[in-house]
Design an enzyme around this catalytic site. Structure first.
Site, PDB file in Angstrom:
ATOM      1  N   HIS A 167       3.978  -6.480   3.385  1.00  0.00           N
ATOM      2  CA  HIS A 167       4.394  -6.996   2.075  1.00  0.00           C
ATOM      3  C   HIS A 167       5.867  -6.729   1.795  1.00  0.00           C
ATOM      4  O   HIS A 167       6.308  -6.687   0.650  1.00  0.00           O
ATOM      5  CB  HIS A 167       3.481  -6.462   0.972  1.00  0.00           C
ATOM      6  CG  HIS A 167       2.305  -7.374   0.759  1.00  0.00           C
ATOM      7  ND1 HIS A 167       1.640  -7.935   1.821  1.00  0.00           N
ATOM      8  CD2 HIS A 167       1.713  -7.860  -0.352  1.00  0.00           C
ATOM      9  CE1 HIS A 167       0.678  -8.715   1.359  1.00  0.00           C
ATOM     10  NE2 HIS A 167       0.701  -8.692   0.044  1.00  0.00           N
ATOM     11  N   GLU A 192       5.917   0.201 -19.081  1.00  0.00           N
ATOM     12  CA  GLU A 192       6.682  -0.805 -18.339  1.00  0.00           C
ATOM     13  C   GLU A 192       7.249  -1.798 -19.345  1.00  0.00           C
ATOM     14  O   GLU A 192       7.231  -1.543 -20.559  1.00  0.00           O
ATOM     15  CB  GLU A 192       5.817  -1.526 -17.289  1.00  0.00           C
ATOM     16  CG  GLU A 192       5.544  -0.703 -16.044  1.00  0.00           C
ATOM     17  CD  GLU A 192       5.190  -1.526 -14.813  1.00  0.00           C
ATOM     18  OE1 GLU A 192       5.322  -2.771 -14.868  1.00  0.00           O
ATOM     19  OE2 GLU A 192       4.787  -0.939 -13.794  1.00  0.00           O
ATOM     20  N   ASP A 229       2.115  -1.418  -8.981  1.00  0.00           N
ATOM     21  CA  ASP A 229       1.439  -2.414  -9.827  1.00  0.00           C
ATOM     22  C   ASP A 229       0.370  -3.180  -9.052  1.00  0.00           C
ATOM     23  O   ASP A 229      -0.575  -3.701  -9.629  1.00  0.00           O
ATOM     24  CB  ASP A 229       2.447  -3.452 -10.344  1.00  0.00           C
ATOM     25  CG  ASP A 229       3.432  -2.849 -11.308  1.00  0.00           C
ATOM     26  OD1 ASP A 229       3.189  -1.732 -11.789  1.00  0.00           O
ATOM     27  OD2 ASP A 229       4.457  -3.505 -11.589  1.00  0.00           O
TER      28      ASP A 229
HETATM   29  P1  FAD Z   1       5.095  -3.012   5.257  1.00  0.00           P
HETATM   30  O1  FAD Z   1       5.790  -4.143   4.633  1.00  0.00           O
HETATM   31  O2  FAD Z   1       4.104  -3.321   6.300  1.00  0.00           O
HETATM   32  O3  FAD Z   1       6.145  -1.937   5.784  1.00  0.00           O
HETATM   33  C1  FAD Z   1       7.253  -1.562   5.017  1.00  0.00           C
HETATM   34  C2  FAD Z   1       8.126  -0.572   5.794  1.00  0.00           C
HETATM   35  O4  FAD Z   1       7.419   0.648   5.958  1.00  0.00           O
HETATM   36  C3  FAD Z   1       8.482  -1.041   7.195  1.00  0.00           C
HETATM   37  O5  FAD Z   1       9.747  -0.571   7.536  1.00  0.00           O
HETATM   38  C4  FAD Z   1       7.419  -0.387   8.056  1.00  0.00           C
HETATM   39  O6  FAD Z   1       7.861  -0.216   9.384  1.00  0.00           O
HETATM   40  C5  FAD Z   1       7.227   0.927   7.330  1.00  0.00           C
HETATM   41  N1  FAD Z   1       5.874   1.433   7.470  1.00  0.00           N
HETATM   42  C6  FAD Z   1       4.711   0.788   7.261  1.00  0.00           C
HETATM   43  N2  FAD Z   1       3.683   1.610   7.459  1.00  0.00           N
HETATM   44  C7  FAD Z   1       4.208   2.792   7.794  1.00  0.00           C
HETATM   45  C8  FAD Z   1       3.659   4.052   8.128  1.00  0.00           C
HETATM   46  N3  FAD Z   1       2.350   4.251   8.162  1.00  0.00           N
HETATM   47  N4  FAD Z   1       4.496   5.058   8.438  1.00  0.00           N
HETATM   48  C9  FAD Z   1       5.844   4.887   8.409  1.00  0.00           C
HETATM   49  N5  FAD Z   1       6.413   3.714   8.111  1.00  0.00           N
HETATM   50  C10 FAD Z   1       5.602   2.683   7.803  1.00  0.00           C
HETATM   51  N6  FAD Z   1       6.417  -1.505  -4.683  1.00  0.00           N
HETATM   52  C11 FAD Z   1       6.375  -0.582  -5.644  1.00  0.00           C
HETATM   53  O7  FAD Z   1       6.903   0.519  -5.471  1.00  0.00           O
HETATM   54  N7  FAD Z   1       5.745  -0.825  -6.838  1.00  0.00           N
HETATM   55  C12 FAD Z   1       5.080  -1.990  -7.066  1.00  0.00           C
HETATM   56  O8  FAD Z   1       4.513  -2.170  -8.137  1.00  0.00           O
HETATM   57  C13 FAD Z   1       5.077  -2.975  -6.056  1.00  0.00           C
HETATM   58  N8  FAD Z   1       4.420  -4.128  -6.218  1.00  0.00           N
HETATM   59  C14 FAD Z   1       4.422  -5.054  -5.223  1.00  0.00           C
HETATM   60  C15 FAD Z   1       3.705  -6.235  -5.405  1.00  0.00           C
HETATM   61  C16 FAD Z   1       3.679  -7.188  -4.408  1.00  0.00           C
HETATM   62  C17 FAD Z   1       2.894  -8.472  -4.622  1.00  0.00           C
HETATM   63  C18 FAD Z   1       4.425  -6.973  -3.215  1.00  0.00           C
HETATM   64  C19 FAD Z   1       4.466  -8.021  -2.161  1.00  0.00           C
HETATM   65  C20 FAD Z   1       5.150  -5.808  -3.033  1.00  0.00           C
HETATM   66  C21 FAD Z   1       5.148  -4.832  -4.030  1.00  0.00           C
HETATM   67  N9  FAD Z   1       5.840  -3.633  -3.882  1.00  0.00           N
HETATM   68  C22 FAD Z   1       5.795  -2.691  -4.866  1.00  0.00           C
HETATM   69  C23 FAD Z   1       6.680  -3.382  -2.695  1.00  0.00           C
HETATM   70  C24 FAD Z   1       5.908  -2.591  -1.657  1.00  0.00           C
HETATM   71  O9  FAD Z   1       5.689  -1.264  -2.074  1.00  0.00           O
HETATM   72  C25 FAD Z   1       6.705  -2.502  -0.361  1.00  0.00           C
HETATM   73  O10 FAD Z   1       7.045  -3.770   0.082  1.00  0.00           O
HETATM   74  C26 FAD Z   1       5.880  -1.795   0.710  1.00  0.00           C
HETATM   75  O11 FAD Z   1       6.666  -1.544   1.823  1.00  0.00           O
HETATM   76  C27 FAD Z   1       4.738  -2.668   1.107  1.00  0.00           C
HETATM   77  O12 FAD Z   1       3.788  -1.918   1.795  1.00  0.00           O
HETATM   78  P2  FAD Z   1       3.203  -2.500   3.131  1.00  0.00           P
HETATM   79  O13 FAD Z   1       2.012  -1.679   3.411  1.00  0.00           O
HETATM   80  O14 FAD Z   1       2.992  -3.950   3.050  1.00  0.00           O
HETATM   81  O15 FAD Z   1       4.404  -2.131   4.099  1.00  0.00           O
END
Ligand code: FAD
Length: 562
Positions: free
Chosen positions: A106, A304, A191
């Protein structure tokens, strides 16, 4: 002991295979600097390593939909040791390859991608680990200035500090479901809950509870981490503390989080959810700042807010609150509001059977201290789980209309309190030009809830605001909704901050030049570099962040043609 032996044997086997592959001419080719696409992985390295095009294509996508760099292979791990082995082989190989842990993908700008390297599907092991416990002799992870917080956490938990041990690739929604079975829930949220624990802890993890509990990275007691050398280490504030602090907010640069011990609290049953409107920005922010300064029992549990530059937005995708059956007509609330920017404060009060009788009174007494537009109070009441999972409902609606899988040129900024009014004048009332294409969140947080030792960076003021432009680009012929227009607008906002001397920090940062990263980290840059040299000296991990590597993303056709 047995486990360690098996790791050593597997590791030795992999190395042997690597040596054999060299002798057989299958050796990883020495890559030229920047040549991330060279073929260097022997395909028998791990049985769960896939080179299948459908998998690598999937691993080259993310929520942003802006870039798409395929990895050479994808590891679908069946154990934590497979992850450690893969990283160790990458570390020990002469021509090391790069590795990215992928959570729920994400990210916006390809941060979880590994162009030409290996992506690890962290979600493959979802549910492999779940354990709730009570900490003995442990102190809270809040910064020392808030030791008083420990007392309040203990009081609210009946004197106990509960935790859940969860897999790093677990989705927060599943953590919530599991902990609720014990009457408990994490204290600090995002969120949206379809994000992984490792993914949000690599950034910070923020929502309306952060003013009080701090971000998610302030609510972790312990981690298991695979470092860039392939070592599997347990770390906390007391054990391997440098690794612990490096990894939290570390953008995946120092290690892969395989287990996190998350702080829990007794879960409330219901939520009173209130929105009130403002037409005056200073009054709006003064009230928000007042609310985040309250820390005793008499406070809201979540604070918020969002900006309404376009009337359509009050009924937008994030607003499951205002139901389509009951759309809000702004003109009926604020006479002559057409064309003006409005601000919506959003707060909640948690309660359960024991406090149901007093919740109205508590909410009323808090609302009385605020100066919103008379008659603009919108209240709803719902189960705690429905409140936390509110954005998913909006996701389902958008998916049904084919509006979820579109490019998302999001921009998230931390703006210091002293400059938020300048930002309002220049951006909300200026650059946006009364048109947006998604929610714009704005809420303040207290810096003392953030542990300075972690890798996360925030502005240098006691209070700073998250301003999040959560836009969706649409190919519907409307120029102001096109990707190019929105990306240009992002650039204009960033330029405006620079010109107006607003010392903001990007949240979920995206920079393309080393100098920008150096500026982003400011005084923390030297430490950040040192941590990289210690925990990932061969620069193997999370290349998609493009902090230490020049790996170029591939711009997706949909992103380049618009
Ligand atoms: P990924 O996109 O898969 O990874 C993100 C980064 O973390 C990459 O660099 C990856 O290599 C690294 N990573 C992934 N897993 C691990 C692991 N286990 N160990 C070490 N590194 C790792 N953020 C907020 O803070 N608050 C919010 O309310 C919020 N709302 C969101 C709503 C939506 C619809 C979306 C799309 C994003 C939102 N985000 C929010 C952003 C979100 O927290 C970040 O994009 C987060 O990185 C997404 O988590 P993911 O599991 O998809 O990570």
């Amino acid at each position: 002991m047995e486990e360690r032996k098996s790791v050593l044997i597997t590791g030795a086997k992999l190395l042997l295979l690597l040596v054999m592959s060299c002798l057989m001419g299958l050796t990883p080719q020495a890559t030229k600097p920047g040549d991330e696409r060279a073929t260097f992985l022997p395909n028998y390295m791990a049985s769960n390593l896939s080179f299948d095009a459908s998998r690598t294509r999937l691993a080259s996508r993310d929520f942003g939909g802006l870039t798409g760099a395929p990895p050479h292979g994808v590891l679908v791990p069946s154990s934590v040791h497979e992850i450690a082995n893969l990283v160790r082989v990458a570390y020990e190989a002469d021509a090391h390859f790069r590795v990215a842990a992928k959570g729920h993908a994400h990210s916006i700008q390809g941060q979880a991608q590994a162009p030409g390297g290996v992506v690890i599907e962290m979600e493959a092991l979802k549910g492999c680990l779940f354990n709730v416990g009570v900490l003995e002799n442990e102190s809270c992870s809040f910064s020392s200035s808030y030791s008083v917080e420990r007392e309040s956490v203990e009081r609210e938990s009946g004197g106990s500090l509960y935790y859940a041990d969860v897999w790093g690739g677990e989705l927060w929604i599943d953590v919530l479901h599991e902990t609720l079975k014990h009457g408990l829930a994490p204290r600090s949220w995002t969120d949206y809950l379809y994000l992984t624990v490792g993914g949000t802890l690599s950034n910070a993890g923020i929502s309306g509870q952060a003013f009080n509990h701090g971000p998610q990275i302030s609510n972790v007691y312990e981690l298991d981490v695979v470092t860039g050398k392939g070592e599997l280490l347990t770390c906390s504030k007391h054990q391997n503390s440098e690794l612990f602090h490096s990894v939290l907010g570390g953008l995946g640069q120092f290690g892969i989080i395989t287990r996190a011990r998350i702080a829990l609290e007794p879960a409330p049953q219901r939520v009173r959810w209130i929105r009130v409107l403002y037409s005056d920005f200073n009054t709006f922010t003064r009230d928000q700042e007042h609310l985040i300064s309250l820390h005793g029992r008499t406070k809201f549990d979540y604070v918020e807010g969002f900006v309404i530059v376009d009337e359509g937005l009050i009924n937008n995708w994030r607003s499951s609150f205002f139901s389509p059956r009951n759309p809000i007509k702004l003109q009926s609330i604020v006479s002559g509001s057409k064309g003006t920017v409005l601000y919506c404060l959003e707060v909640t009060k948690n309660y359960d059977e024991a406090t149901a009788d007093t919740v109205d009174q508590e909410v009323d007494s808090l609302l009385k201290t605020l100066s919103f537009i008379q008659g603009s109070v919108f209240t709803t009441d719902l189960p705690y789980i429905d409140f936390l999972d509110r954005v998913h409902k909006a996701e389902l609606k958008l998916r049904a209309k084919g509006l979820w899988d579109v490019p998302h040129p999001w921009l998230n900024l931390f703006i210091p309190k002293s400059k938020i009014a300048d930002f309002d004048a220049g951006v909300f009332k200026g650059i946006l030009g009364k048109k947006t294409s998604g929610p714009i969140l704005i809420y303040p947080m207290n810096k003392n809830r953030w542990d300075e030792k972690t890798s996360a960076v925030t502005p240098d003021e006691d209070v700073f605001y998250l301003v999040a432009f959560l836009r969706s680009a649409l190919d519907n012929g409307e120029e102001t909704q096109s990707l190019r227009y929105l990306q240009d607008q992002n650039e204009r906002i960033l330029r405006f901050c620079e010109e107006a001397n607003i010392e903001m920090k990007q949240y979920l940062p995206h920079h393309t030049k080393r100098a920008q990263w150096v500026q982003h980290y400011g005084p923390k840059w030297a430490e950040f570099e040192e941590r990289k040299a210690t925990f990932d000296p061969k620069n193997i991990l999370a290349p998609g962040q493009r902090i230490f590597s020049a790996a170029q993303p591939i711009i997706l056709p949909s992103a380049s043609s618009s």
